[in-house]
Motif scaffolding. Structure first.
Motif, PDB file in Angstrom:
ATOM      1  N   GLU A  44       0.810  -1.214   0.000  1.00  0.00           N
ATOM      2  CA  GLU A  44       0.000   0.000   0.000  1.00  0.00           C
ATOM      3  C   GLU A  44       0.851   1.276   0.000  1.00  0.00           C
ATOM      4  OE1 GLU A  44      -4.077  -1.502   2.207  1.00  0.00           O
ATOM      5  OE2 GLU A  44      -2.365  -0.940   3.467  1.00  0.00           O
ATOM      6  N   VAL A  45       1.877   1.305   0.838  1.00  0.00           N
ATOM      7  CA  VAL A  45       2.712   2.514   0.909  1.00  0.00           C
ATOM      8  C   VAL A  45       3.445   2.776  -0.412  1.00  0.00           C
ATOM      9  CG1 VAL A  45       4.753   3.531   1.989  1.00  0.00           C
ATOM     10  CG2 VAL A  45       2.944   2.558   3.410  1.00  0.00           C
ATOM     11  N   PRO A  46       4.148   1.781  -0.992  1.00  0.00           N
ATOM     12  CA  PRO A  46       4.835   2.059  -2.274  1.00  0.00           C
ATOM     13  C   PRO A  46       3.885   2.486  -3.391  1.00  0.00           C
ATOM     14  CG  PRO A  46       5.682   0.044  -1.275  1.00  0.00           C
ATOM     15  CD  PRO A  46       4.469   0.423  -0.486  1.00  0.00           C
ATOM     16  N   LEU A  47       2.728   1.828  -3.482  1.00  0.00           N
ATOM     17  CA  LEU A  47       1.788   2.173  -4.543  1.00  0.00           C
ATOM     18  C   LEU A  47       1.104   3.518  -4.282  1.00  0.00           C
ATOM     19  CD1 LEU A  47       0.119  -1.303  -5.229  1.00  0.00           C
ATOM     20  CD2 LEU A  47       1.819  -0.111  -6.619  1.00  0.00           C
ATOM     21  N   GLY A  48       1.035   3.911  -3.022  1.00  0.00           N
ATOM     22  CA  GLY A  48       0.384   5.176  -2.687  1.00  0.00           C
ATOM     23  C   GLY A  48       1.321   6.369  -2.624  1.00  0.00           C
ATOM     24  N   LEU A  49       2.616   6.152  -2.897  1.00  0.00           N
ATOM     25  CA  LEU A  49       3.587   7.243  -2.790  1.00  0.00           C
ATOM     26  C   LEU A  49       3.286   8.440  -3.703  1.00  0.00           C
ATOM     27  CD1 LEU A  49       7.148   5.684  -2.310  1.00  0.00           C
ATOM     28  CD2 LEU A  49       5.860   7.145  -0.748  1.00  0.00           C
ATOM     29  N   PRO A  50       2.850   8.234  -4.945  1.00  0.00           N
ATOM     30  CA  PRO A  50       2.577   9.409  -5.782  1.00  0.00           C
ATOM     31  C   PRO A  50       1.563  10.368  -5.168  1.00  0.00           C
ATOM     32  CG  PRO A  50       2.700   7.448  -7.140  1.00  0.00           C
ATOM     33  CD  PRO A  50       2.725   6.973  -5.720  1.00  0.00           C
ATOM     34  N   LEU A  51       0.497   9.834  -4.579  1.00  0.00           N
ATOM     35  CA  LEU A  51      -0.497  10.709  -3.948  1.00  0.00           C
ATOM     36  C   LEU A  51       0.049  11.354  -2.684  1.00  0.00           C
ATOM     37  CD1 LEU A  51      -3.871   8.771  -4.404  1.00  0.00           C
ATOM     38  CD2 LEU A  51      -3.104  10.856  -5.543  1.00  0.00           C
ATOM     39  N   LEU A  52       0.900  10.615  -1.954  1.00  0.00           N
ATOM     40  CA  LEU A  52       1.530  11.200  -0.775  1.00  0.00           C
ATOM     41  C   LEU A  52       2.431  12.361  -1.185  1.00  0.00           C
ATOM     42  CD1 LEU A  52       2.365  11.390   2.166  1.00  0.00           C
ATOM     43  CD2 LEU A  52       4.011   9.540   1.756  1.00  0.00           C
ATOM     44  N   ILE A  53       3.226  12.171  -2.230  1.00  0.00           N
ATOM     45  CA  ILE A  53       4.089  13.250  -2.714  1.00  0.00           C
ATOM     46  C   ILE A  53       3.238  14.435  -3.174  1.00  0.00           C
ATOM     47  CG2 ILE A  53       5.821  13.909  -4.408  1.00  0.00           C
ATOM     48  CD1 ILE A  53       6.810  11.999  -2.238  1.00  0.00           C
ATOM     49  N   GLY A  54       2.077  14.127  -3.749  1.00  0.00           N
ATOM     50  CA  GLY A  54       1.160  15.197  -4.138  1.00  0.00           C
ATOM     51  C   GLY A  54       0.697  16.001  -2.929  1.00  0.00           C
ATOM     52  N   GLY A  55       0.433  15.312  -1.816  1.00  0.00           N
ATOM     53  CA  GLY A  55       0.050  16.006  -0.593  1.00  0.00           C
ATOM     54  C   GLY A  55       1.183  16.855  -0.052  1.00  0.00           C
ATOM     55  N   LEU A  56       2.393  16.314  -0.086  1.00  0.00           N
ATOM     56  CA  LEU A  56       3.576  17.081   0.347  1.00  0.00           C
ATOM     57  C   LEU A  56       3.790  18.290  -0.558  1.00  0.00           C
ATOM     58  CD1 LEU A  56       5.989  14.103   1.090  1.00  0.00           C
ATOM     59  CD2 LEU A  56       5.093  15.716   2.784  1.00  0.00           C
ATOM     60  N   ARG A  57       3.548  18.097  -1.831  1.00  0.00           N
ATOM     61  CA  ARG A  57       3.696  19.193  -2.798  1.00  0.00           C
ATOM     62  C   ARG A  57       2.718  20.321  -2.491  1.00  0.00           C
ATOM     63  NH1 ARG A  57       2.699  18.007  -9.251  1.00  0.00           N
ATOM     64  NH2 ARG A  57       3.037  20.134 -10.068  1.00  0.00           N
ATOM     65  N   SER A  58       1.461  19.953  -2.235  1.00  0.00           N
ATOM     66  CA  SER A  58       0.449  20.953  -1.910  1.00  0.00           C
ATOM     67  C   SER A  58       0.784  21.679  -0.614  1.00  0.00           C
ATOM     68  CB  SER A  58      -0.924  20.277  -1.801  1.00  0.00           C
ATOM     69  OG  SER A  58      -1.913  21.195  -1.394  1.00  0.00           O
ATOM     70  N   ALA A  59       1.229  20.918   0.394  1.00  0.00           N
ATOM     71  CA  ALA A  59       1.569  21.519   1.679  1.00  0.00           C
ATOM     72  C   ALA A  59       2.750  22.465   1.554  1.00  0.00           C
ATOM     73  CB  ALA A  59       1.880  20.420   2.698  1.00  0.00           C
ATOM     74  N   THR A  60       3.756  22.066   0.785  1.00  0.00           N
ATOM     75  CA  THR A  60       4.946  22.895   0.630  1.00  0.00           C
ATOM     76  C   THR A  60       4.617  24.209  -0.051  1.00  0.00           C
ATOM     77  OG1 THR A  60       6.361  20.929   0.490  1.00  0.00           O
ATOM     78  CG2 THR A  60       7.260  22.990  -0.358  1.00  0.00           C
ATOM     79  N   LEU A  61       3.801  24.168  -1.100  1.00  0.00           N
ATOM     80  CA  LEU A  61       3.427  25.398  -1.795  1.00  0.00           C
ATOM     81  C   LEU A  61       2.610  26.313  -0.896  1.00  0.00           C
ATOM     82  CD1 LEU A  61       2.548  24.023  -5.346  1.00  0.00           C
ATOM     83  CD2 LEU A  61       4.640  25.141  -4.586  1.00  0.00           C
ATOM     84  N   GLN A  62       1.729  25.716  -0.085  1.00  0.00           N
ATOM     85  CA  GLN A  62       0.932  26.521   0.840  1.00  0.00           C
ATOM     86  C   GLN A  62       1.817  27.180   1.892  1.00  0.00           C
ATOM     87  OE1 GLN A  62      -2.359  24.448   2.609  1.00  0.00           O
ATOM     88  NE2 GLN A  62      -2.848  26.104   4.022  1.00  0.00           N
ATOM     89  N   VAL A  63       2.760  26.404   2.410  1.00  0.00           N
ATOM     90  CA  VAL A  63       3.624  26.928   3.471  1.00  0.00           C
ATOM     91  C   VAL A  63       4.588  27.977   2.929  1.00  0.00           C
ATOM     92  CG1 VAL A  63       5.444  26.340   5.128  1.00  0.00           C
ATOM     93  CG2 VAL A  63       3.428  24.880   4.924  1.00  0.00           C
ATOM     94  N   VAL A  64       5.187  27.731   1.756  1.00  0.00           N
ATOM     95  CA  VAL A  64       6.168  28.686   1.230  1.00  0.00           C
ATOM     96  C   VAL A  64       5.510  30.038   0.959  1.00  0.00           C
ATOM     97  CG1 VAL A  64       5.971  28.303  -1.269  1.00  0.00           C
ATOM     98  CG2 VAL A  64       8.191  28.815  -0.270  1.00  0.00           C
ATOM     99  N   ALA A  65       4.220  30.035   0.665  1.00  0.00           N
ATOM    100  CA  ALA A  65       3.497  31.293   0.500  1.00  0.00           C
ATOM    101  C   ALA A  65       3.145  31.907   1.853  1.00  0.00           C
ATOM    102  CB  ALA A  65       2.229  31.062  -0.320  1.00  0.00           C
TER     103      ALA A  65
END
Length: 226
Positions: free
Chosen positions: A140-161
């Motif tokens: 589950e974790v390896p197959l779900g990594l793309p969506l997790l990275i997507g969540g990290l991506r969204s969080a990072t953009l929100q925080v950097v702003a």
């Protein structure tokens, strides 16, 4: 157009390397706030999201939390925590606010990634004798990594702003230039600092986009190409 040219000139002015807060130091401080906030939020949200996605328990709470976080005024949260923790703990208060804002998108990405795994794949893993922990960690974790990275991506953009708001409670990061520019009515400084923040956001977004593609398992990527 003149204002844009003045903003570019402000960024590359030799004066930006001097003063109480050089531009390079402001950029690194901005990135440090962002990195610390996202890292701490990930340490809290990722394990919780994996458990929610694996067990199916607490999903409603996670969805409600993610939705409610979008309605929280970031500036108000920063000021509230500064008042609660005291002006002597402004760094901790600001960082706490950024962590709280980063948790919901990371949590959503973590549990959505696990939930999105094909149940037939999970059932097959269980059929060959994998324990629940092995199913989570190896399937589950390896197959779900793309969506997790997507969540990290969204969080990072929100925080950097949002880290820009740190300039209102202390002389930190690129937000300091914006606050100072507002006080001095120096619009080239305001736009120049904003452009630097935009460049940081674009670079981070591209980096996470590449990482999101890189973590897709080869088998899944091969299926998508066919």
């Amino acid at each position: 157009m003149n204002l844009f040219a003045d903003a570019i000139a402000w960024i590359f002015s030799p004066d930006r390397a001097a003063g109480s807060l050089p531009l390079s130091q402001a950029v690194w401080t901005h990135l440090a706030f962002t990195a610390v906030a996202v890292l701490v939020a990930a340490l809290v949200a990722v394990p919780a999201g994996w458990v929610i996605g694996h067990t199916g328990r607490g999903r409603e709470i996670a969805v409600a939390l993610s939705g409610a976080a979008r309605a929280v005024p970031s500036f108000g949260l920063v000021l509230l925590l500064v008042l609660v923790l005291g002006v002597t703990h402004k760094v901790g208060a600001a960082t706490t606010a950024f962590v709280l804002l980063a948790i919901p998108p990371i949590l959503a990405g973590a549990y959505a990634g696990v939930e999105a795994v094909d149940r037939r794949v999970v059932d097959g893993a269980r059929a060959v004798g994998m324990t629940p922990g092995q199913v989570l960690g190896r399937v589950e974790v390896p197959l779900g990594l793309p969506l997790l990275i997507g969540g990290l991506r969204s969080a990072t953009l929100q925080v950097v702003a949002t880290v820009t708001l740190a300039g209102y409670v202390g002389s930190w990061g690129l937000g300091f230039y914006i606050v100072q520019g507002i006080q001095l009515r120096d619009f080239s400084q305001i736009l120049g600092a904003a452009l630097v923040i935009v460049v940081l956001a674009v670079v981070l977004d591209l980096a996470f986009a590449l990482l999101e593609r890189a973590v897709v398992p080869r088998g899944v990527a091969a299926v998508r190409r066919t």
